[in-house]
Scaffold this active site. Structure first.
Site, short mmCIF file in Angstrom:
data_model
loop_
_atom_site.label_atom_id
_atom_site.label_comp_id
_atom_site.label_asym_id
_atom_site.label_seq_id
_atom_site.Cartn_x
_atom_site.Cartn_y
_atom_site.Cartn_z
CG MET A 1 -12.34 -13.62 -4.66
SD MET A 1 -11.46 -12.30 -5.19
CE MET A 1 -9.96 -12.15 -4.18
CG HIS B 1 -2.02 -0.91 1.23
ND1 HIS B 1 -2.95 -0.74 0.33
CD2 HIS B 1 -2.14 -2.22 2.08
CE1 HIS B 1 -3.94 -1.81 0.49
NE2 HIS B 1 -3.52 -2.59 1.42
CB SER C 1 -13.34 0.42 1.85
OG SER C 1 -13.08 -0.78 1.97
#
Length: 211
Positions: A157, A28, A60
């Site tokens: 997922m 990140h 998020s």
């Protein structure tokens, strides 16, 4: 720079050294802090840069951050209003999100990079998988590509992530939709975010869908 996960048994860079080539590295980090092998790749190195609209990204990140704080033993709740302001100010992990995007976006003409938008992948995942296959220069038949796209949907997922042995991964998948920011943002917060990212991104060629 190294950020250690709460459940990590060793630093990430140590684990990477032990991994055989070809390796998959996930980061990140802003481009200015990323290793040169990632920020200025050479030879066969390929870099995928996924991006998401700033409002959904903030929501998020807020939910994930709140869960991680609890995992680390924090007792106090994380107020959304404070987090939203911190996000605008760039005082959240990894800094200002628009600056983060633009740092990597400057590499858009470098053939070692492929930029993918979350919103585009949600709308047409198969096309995104085909782009990745072509970018990585791997030879896969149509059936395999379709299987990969189907396995990569959020609904397929999420069960794997939810049952992961790693607590961090169990807290990643939430809704996986576009436009969930509308359920969290006030009208004032939405306007503030609009002014912020338009100031940052106007004229850069980088635009996003918000629903």
């Amino acid at each position: 720079m190294e950020m250690t996960r709460p459940t990590a048994t060793q630093p990430g860079y140590v684990a990477l050294l032990d991994m055989p080539s070809p390796r998959l590295v996930v980061t990140h980090l802003p481009i200015q802090f990323a290793p040169k092998g990632v920020s200025k790749p050479q030879n066969k190195v390929k870099v995928l840069v996924p991006m998401r609209n700033p409002k959904d990204t903030a929501v998020s990140m807020y939910h994930f951050r709140a869960k991680m704080l609890k995992l680390a033993g924090a007792n106090a709740e994380l107020p959304w209003e404070k987090f939203a302001q911190d996000f605008l100010n760039g005082t959240v992990p990894f800094g200002d999100y628009c600056d983060h995007l633009l740092g990597w976006w400057q590499m858009r003409d470098d053939p070692h990079f492929l930029f993918l938008k979350y919103e585009d992948m949600k709308k047409d995942l198969l096309s995104a998988v085909k782009k990745i296959v072509a970018f990585l220069e791997v030879d896969l038949d149509e059936s395999t590509v379709k299987d990969i796209a189907e396995a990569s949907t959020f609904n397929n997922m999420k069960p794997d992530l939810d049952s992961s042995s790693m607590a961090e991964r169990r807290n990643i998948a939430r809704k996986g939709i576009i436009g969930d920011w509308k359920n969290t943002f006030s009208s004032e917060e939405s306007a503030a975010f609009d002014a912020w990212y338009e100031k940052k991104l106007t004229g850069t060629g980088l635009t996003f869908d918000f629903e």
